[in-house]
Design a protein around this motif. Structure first.
Motif, PDB file in Angstrom:
ATOM      1  N   ARG A 177      26.767  81.805  22.358  1.00 30.26           N
ATOM      2  CA  ARG A 177      27.370  82.172  21.078  1.00 30.26           C
ATOM      3  C   ARG A 177      28.893  82.107  21.071  1.00 30.26           C
ATOM      4  O   ARG A 177      29.529  82.501  20.098  1.00 30.26           O
ATOM      5  CB  ARG A 177      26.916  83.595  20.704  1.00 30.26           C
ATOM      6  N   ASN A 178      29.461  81.587  22.140  1.00 36.01           N
ATOM      7  CA  ASN A 178      30.912  81.570  22.287  1.00 36.01           C
ATOM      8  C   ASN A 178      31.477  80.260  21.735  1.00 36.01           C
ATOM      9  O   ASN A 178      31.656  79.280  22.459  1.00 36.01           O
ATOM     10  CB  ASN A 178      31.287  81.744  23.763  1.00 36.01           C
ATOM     11  N   LEU A 179      31.780  80.241  20.448  1.00 32.30           N
ATOM     12  CA  LEU A 179      32.276  79.021  19.808  1.00 32.30           C
ATOM     13  C   LEU A 179      33.640  78.574  20.337  1.00 32.30           C
ATOM     14  O   LEU A 179      33.837  77.375  20.592  1.00 32.30           O
ATOM     15  CB  LEU A 179      32.326  79.199  18.294  1.00 32.30           C
ATOM     16  N   TYR A 210      25.782  72.455  10.316  1.00 35.63           N
ATOM     17  CA  TYR A 210      25.247  71.980  11.591  1.00 35.63           C
ATOM     18  C   TYR A 210      25.871  72.667  12.809  1.00 35.63           C
ATOM     19  O   TYR A 210      25.592  72.274  13.944  1.00 35.63           O
ATOM     20  CB  TYR A 210      25.463  70.475  11.723  1.00 35.63           C
ATOM     21  N   ALA A 211      26.709  73.668  12.594  1.00 35.59           N
ATOM     22  CA  ALA A 211      27.404  74.294  13.722  1.00 35.59           C
ATOM     23  C   ALA A 211      26.431  74.892  14.739  1.00 35.59           C
ATOM     24  O   ALA A 211      26.696  74.892  15.939  1.00 35.59           O
ATOM     25  CB  ALA A 211      28.365  75.371  13.220  1.00 35.59           C
ATOM     26  N   GLY A 212      25.307  75.407  14.260  1.00 34.03           N
ATOM     27  CA  GLY A 212      24.375  76.074  15.158  1.00 34.03           C
ATOM     28  C   GLY A 212      23.519  75.150  15.988  1.00 34.03           C
ATOM     29  O   GLY A 212      23.053  75.539  17.068  1.00 34.03           O
ATOM     30  N   ASP A 213      23.304  73.912  15.510  1.00 37.16           N
ATOM     31  CA  ASP A 213      22.355  73.061  16.235  1.00 37.16           C
ATOM     32  C   ASP A 213      22.844  71.653  16.535  1.00 37.16           C
ATOM     33  O   ASP A 213      22.186  70.922  17.275  1.00 37.16           O
ATOM     34  CB  ASP A 213      21.028  72.969  15.469  1.00 37.16           C
ATOM     35  N   ARG A 214      24.028  71.251  16.008  1.00 39.92           N
ATOM     36  CA  ARG A 214      24.447  69.876  16.217  1.00 39.92           C
ATOM     37  C   ARG A 214      25.904  69.697  16.638  1.00 39.92           C
ATOM     38  O   ARG A 214      26.203  68.804  17.419  1.00 39.92           O
ATOM     39  CB  ARG A 214      24.176  69.021  14.968  1.00 39.92           C
ATOM     40  N   SER A 215      26.805  70.502  16.102  1.00 36.62           N
ATOM     41  CA  SER A 215      28.211  70.297  16.475  1.00 36.62           C
ATOM     42  C   SER A 215      29.056  71.519  16.186  1.00 36.62           C
ATOM     43  O   SER A 215      29.008  72.062  15.080  1.00 36.62           O
ATOM     44  CB  SER A 215      28.812  69.096  15.728  1.00 36.62           C
ATOM     45  N   VAL A 216      29.863  71.897  17.160  1.00 37.73           N
ATOM     46  CA  VAL A 216      30.829  72.983  16.962  1.00 37.73           C
ATOM     47  C   VAL A 216      32.128  72.463  16.351  1.00 37.73           C
ATOM     48  O   VAL A 216      33.015  73.245  16.029  1.00 37.73           O
ATOM     49  CB  VAL A 216      31.129  73.706  18.295  1.00 37.73           C
ATOM     50  N   ILE A 217      32.219  71.154  16.158  1.00 35.57           N
ATOM     51  CA  ILE A 217      33.388  70.550  15.508  1.00 35.57           C
ATOM     52  C   ILE A 217      32.995  70.275  14.061  1.00 35.57           C
ATOM     53  O   ILE A 217      32.222  69.360  13.772  1.00 35.57           O
ATOM     54  CB  ILE A 217      33.817  69.249  16.206  1.00 35.57           C
ATOM     55  N   LEU A 245      32.537  54.312  20.193  1.00 38.88           N
ATOM     56  CA  LEU A 245      31.405  55.185  20.484  1.00 38.88           C
ATOM     57  C   LEU A 245      31.577  56.453  19.669  1.00 38.88           C
ATOM     58  O   LEU A 245      32.585  57.152  19.800  1.00 38.88           O
ATOM     59  CB  LEU A 245      31.342  55.527  21.976  1.00 38.88           C
ATOM     60  N   VAL A 246      30.622  56.745  18.797  1.00 35.95           N
ATOM     61  CA  VAL A 246      30.692  57.926  17.954  1.00 35.95           C
ATOM     62  C   VAL A 246      30.245  59.152  18.753  1.00 35.95           C
ATOM     63  O   VAL A 246      29.180  59.140  19.376  1.00 35.95           O
ATOM     64  CB  VAL A 246      29.793  57.762  16.709  1.00 35.95           C
ATOM     65  N   LEU A 247      31.064  60.207  18.715  1.00 33.29           N
ATOM     66  CA  LEU A 247      30.748  61.445  19.419  1.00 33.29           C
ATOM     67  C   LEU A 247      30.275  62.508  18.433  1.00 33.29           C
ATOM     68  O   LEU A 247      31.024  62.924  17.553  1.00 33.29           O
ATOM     69  CB  LEU A 247      31.977  61.978  20.158  1.00 33.29           C
ATOM     70  N   VAL A 248      29.014  62.924  18.586  1.00 30.60           N
ATOM     71  CA  VAL A 248      28.504  64.124  17.922  1.00 30.60           C
ATOM     72  C   VAL A 248      28.538  65.200  18.995  1.00 30.60           C
ATOM     73  O   VAL A 248      27.755  65.165  19.940  1.00 30.60           O
ATOM     74  CB  VAL A 248      27.086  63.906  17.375  1.00 30.60           C
ATOM     75  N   CYS A 249      29.464  66.126  18.871  1.00 26.70           N
ATOM     76  CA  CYS A 249      29.898  66.902  20.036  1.00 26.70           C
ATOM     77  C   CYS A 249      28.901  67.939  20.535  1.00 26.70           C
ATOM     78  O   CYS A 249      29.004  68.410  21.663  1.00 26.70           O
ATOM     79  CB  CYS A 249      31.244  67.553  19.739  1.00 26.70           C
TER      80      CYS A 249
END
Length: 274
Positions: free
Chosen positions: A113-115, A149-156, A103-107
């Motif tokens: 705003r707390n990364l 994509y950090a802002g809308d899709r993944s913090v990883i 299972l692929v995880l898009v986190c």
């Protein structure tokens, strides 16, 4: 002179490459093109029906390389967080029913705003899910996304971050998914691929077009961009990955082409560029 061997034995069609196609259409296309694997998406599976999708794939003799996607963990309230964990449990069950162990995880992005807090919660969520994944024989593949994509899709956003999660979680049912589009730019890439040795759960390919026509739907067919895909495959294989290689291309222009033409081009470029 004898023609070179056309080895498609590890090639997988990620459904997003032929986005307009249903599960049945994608499976039939793979059979006709001699592609042995398919990477399924949950929305497509839902549209066809879970049990029906599993039957279609099994009857065609294909193998499911992965299911996309789980993840998207962070939320603004405890109720929403619980709902997302429950949805990930359903995704694990769906993966098992479809016959894939990945299972692929898009986190997902931060809820605020707390990364650092968001990244810590992603790790906590994966830890919570791992016993359930193990029960179903499913591995959770953390896919780092490109930093845009950090802002809308993944913090990883780096393979190093994903590897750090895997080391700390220290569980056989978690690993990383390496997507060329997301990691090709990383100056630490060679080191981090080697660090992922033994826990690479998937390898996705496409190309980075210059200029990039669209941040989301502007991926290129292999050979049309600037990624050194063959070297990347060599690095991944040196780290003992021998699984399917998924072609995952989000591209509006590509989706206007007939599906059979996409698969023909995809197979040729896989052989020549990957």
């Amino acid at each position: 002179m004898q023609e070179p061997l056309r080895d498609l034995s590890r090639l997988s069609l990620n459904q997003m490459t032929t986005k307009p196609w249903s599960v049945r259409e994608a499976v039939e296309g793979c059979v006709q093109a001699g592609i042995p694997y398919i990477g399924l998406w949950r929305d497509k599976v839902e549209a066809t029906g879970l049990q029906e999708s599993a039957r279609i794939v099994q009857d065609a003799g294909l193998r499911v390389s992965s299911l996309c996607r789980g993840g998207w963990f962070c939320a603004g309230s405890e109720r929403e967080r619980q709902e997302r964990l429950d949805d990930n449990r359903r995704a694990i069950e769906e993966a098992a029913t479809l016959g894939t162990d990945t299972l692929v995880l898009v986190c997902g992005p931060a809820a605020d705003r707390n990364l650092p807090a968001a990244r810590a919660y992603v790790e906590e969520s994966i830890a919570t899910l791992l016993p359930y994944a193990q029960e179903y024989g499913v591995r959770l593949g953390i896919e780092p996304l490109h930093p845009m994509y950090a802002g809308d899709r993944s913090v990883i956003v780096t393979l190093g971050q994903a590897n750090g999660f895997v080391r700390r979680l220290a569980h056989p049912n978690v690993g990383v998914v390496i997507d060329a589009y997301h990691v090709w730019w990383d100056p630490e890439l060679e080191r981090e691929i080697e660090a992922a040795r033994g826990h690479i759960l998937g390898f996705h390919v496409c190309d980075w077009l210059v200029p990039t026509p669209d941040m989301l739907n502007g991926r290129g067919m292999m050979g049309d961009g600037v990624i050194e895909l063959r070297r990347l495959r060599q690095l991944v294989e040196a780290a003992v990955y021998r699984g399917p290689i998924e072609v995952e291309i989000f591209n509006e222009a590509l989706w206007q082409m007939p599906g059979a033409q996409i698969l023909s081009l995809m197979s040729e470029r896989y052989l020549s560029c990957v």
